[in-house]
Scaffold this active site. Sequence first.
Site, PDB file in Angstrom:
ATOM      1  N   GLY A   1       0.647  -1.261   0.153  1.00 37.89           N
ATOM      2  CA  GLY A   1      -0.203   0.157  -0.107  1.00 37.89           C
ATOM      3  C   GLY A   1       0.809   1.100   0.126  1.00 37.89           C
ATOM      4  O   GLY A   1       0.368   2.368   0.291  1.00 37.89           O
TER       5      GLY A   1
ATOM      6  N   ASN B   1       1.879   3.079  -2.538  1.00 36.63           N
ATOM      7  CA  ASN B   1       1.067   4.133  -3.439  1.00 36.63           C
ATOM      8  C   ASN B   1      -0.210   4.554  -2.888  1.00 36.63           C
ATOM      9  O   ASN B   1      -0.458   5.524  -2.766  1.00 36.63           O
ATOM     10  CB  ASN B   1       0.779   3.241  -4.951  1.00 36.63           C
ATOM     11  CG  ASN B   1       1.825   3.069  -5.918  1.00 36.63           C
ATOM     12  OD1 ASN B   1       2.950   4.000  -5.808  1.00 36.63           O
ATOM     13  ND2 ASN B   1       1.843   2.005  -6.603  1.00 36.63           N
TER      14      ASN B   1
ATOM     15  N   ILE C   1      -8.823  -6.848 -14.157  1.00 37.72           N
ATOM     16  CA  ILE C   1     -10.163  -6.243 -14.042  1.00 37.72           C
ATOM     17  C   ILE C   1     -11.311  -6.942 -14.861  1.00 37.72           C
ATOM     18  O   ILE C   1     -11.145  -6.824 -16.054  1.00 37.72           O
ATOM     19  CB  ILE C   1     -10.023  -4.659 -14.160  1.00 37.72           C
ATOM     20  CG1 ILE C   1      -9.037  -4.247 -13.492  1.00 37.72           C
ATOM     21  CG2 ILE C   1     -11.626  -4.167 -14.079  1.00 37.72           C
ATOM     22  CD1 ILE C   1      -9.144  -4.214 -11.809  1.00 37.72           C
TER      23      ILE C   1
ATOM     24  N   ASN D   1      -5.021   2.910 -13.715  1.00 37.82           N
ATOM     25  CA  ASN D   1      -3.925   1.831 -13.284  1.00 37.82           C
ATOM     26  C   ASN D   1      -2.547   2.700 -13.171  1.00 37.82           C
ATOM     27  O   ASN D   1      -2.352   3.382 -13.807  1.00 37.82           O
ATOM     28  CB  ASN D   1      -3.886   0.684 -14.141  1.00 37.82           C
ATOM     29  CG  ASN D   1      -2.906  -0.203 -13.512  1.00 37.82           C
ATOM     30  OD1 ASN D   1      -2.705  -0.674 -12.559  1.00 37.82           O
ATOM     31  ND2 ASN D   1      -1.983  -0.522 -14.577  1.00 37.82           N
TER      32      ASN D   1
ATOM     33  N   HIS E   1       1.402   2.100 -13.094  1.00 36.30           N
ATOM     34  CA  HIS E   1       2.422   1.133 -13.334  1.00 36.30           C
ATOM     35  C   HIS E   1       3.872   1.679 -13.168  1.00 36.30           C
ATOM     36  O   HIS E   1       4.014   2.855 -13.840  1.00 36.30           O
ATOM     37  CB  HIS E   1       2.241   0.427 -14.895  1.00 36.30           C
ATOM     38  CG  HIS E   1       2.890  -0.744 -15.026  1.00 36.30           C
ATOM     39  ND1 HIS E   1       2.668  -1.965 -14.330  1.00 36.30           N
ATOM     40  CD2 HIS E   1       4.213  -0.921 -15.780  1.00 36.30           C
ATOM     41  CE1 HIS E   1       3.857  -2.638 -14.757  1.00 36.30           C
ATOM     42  NE2 HIS E   1       4.479  -2.201 -15.659  1.00 36.30           N
TER      43      HIS E   1
END
Length: 180
Positions: free
Chosen positions: A12, A14, A87, A101, A103
């Site tokens: 977590g 991010n 997803i 998203n 990345h």
Amino acid sequence: MKSIAILASGSGTNAENIIQYFNRKGTAEVSVILSNNKNAKVLDRAINHKIPAFYFNRMAFNSNLVVSLLKNSGPDLIVLAGFLWKIPENLIEAFPGKIVNIHPALLPKYGGKGMYGMHVHNAVITNKETETGIMKHYSMKITMKAPSFFRQKQILPAKTPLMMLQAKYTNWNTSTFLRL
């Protein structure tokens, strides 16, 4: 104020950066955090910030249970912040243009199974890449090309240490998140 839902599978970091960023900025708030990993540290981070947090299994994710939970929380944006599952279409259809998203590399390089977090940074270093970056893109149906709305390229000095690359990624992600 805008509302953000976060889906995450791991520690977590991010999610933490997103929470702190919008707490300072005051234009949005993280309203719910969901994880497919009942042992994910992101759930502890949610509790520490007094954000509702939920764990779900594969069956709940592929049915409409997660869609219903998200609809009830009413997010303006759903952020996949280190979320490791594909997803399902019912989720994409329920929230068109609202799923983003993050990345830790410039796709298409270093995407796909096993390419998340430090695994991406390690692969960049191992392959002696001369540049890396971060990409944020919308999640869409597999038949559609997902447009990126943010790409930041960074030239890497020769022999960049792995931890230095991780620190750079965290800084890029925090300083360039979203314009909410």
